[in-house]
Design an enzyme around this catalytic site. Structure first.
Site: not given
Length: 76
Positions: A36, A32-34
């Site tokens: 997400d 998960a990135d920012s």
């Protein structure tokens, strides 16, 4: 507050099975990135009809952190 709702929201946002998630699951381990995380938090806000404080949202690193925050907001 039903923890399975949290797991299902996160699973749906990340396109994974909710069965693979636990409260100890780290969002970064899911890839998960920012963006997400923003989408997950937005979906959780909608599911539980509440809002995450921006400063607090940045501290959430695991599913358990999210569950604890939601419980705290809903109880107060």
């Amino acid at each position: 507050m039903d923890e399975s709702v949290v797991m299902n929201v996160i699973a749906e946002q990340m396109n994974i099975s909710a069965d693979t998630l636990t409260p100890d699951t780290v969002f970064a381990d899911l890839g998960a990135d920012s963006l997400d995380l923003f989408q997950i938090i937005s979906a959780l806000e909608e599911a539980f009809d509440m809002e995450f404080e921006n400063d607090e949202a940045e501290k959430i690193k695991t599913i358990g952190d999210a569950i604890a925050y939601i419980k705290n907001v809903l109880e107060n």
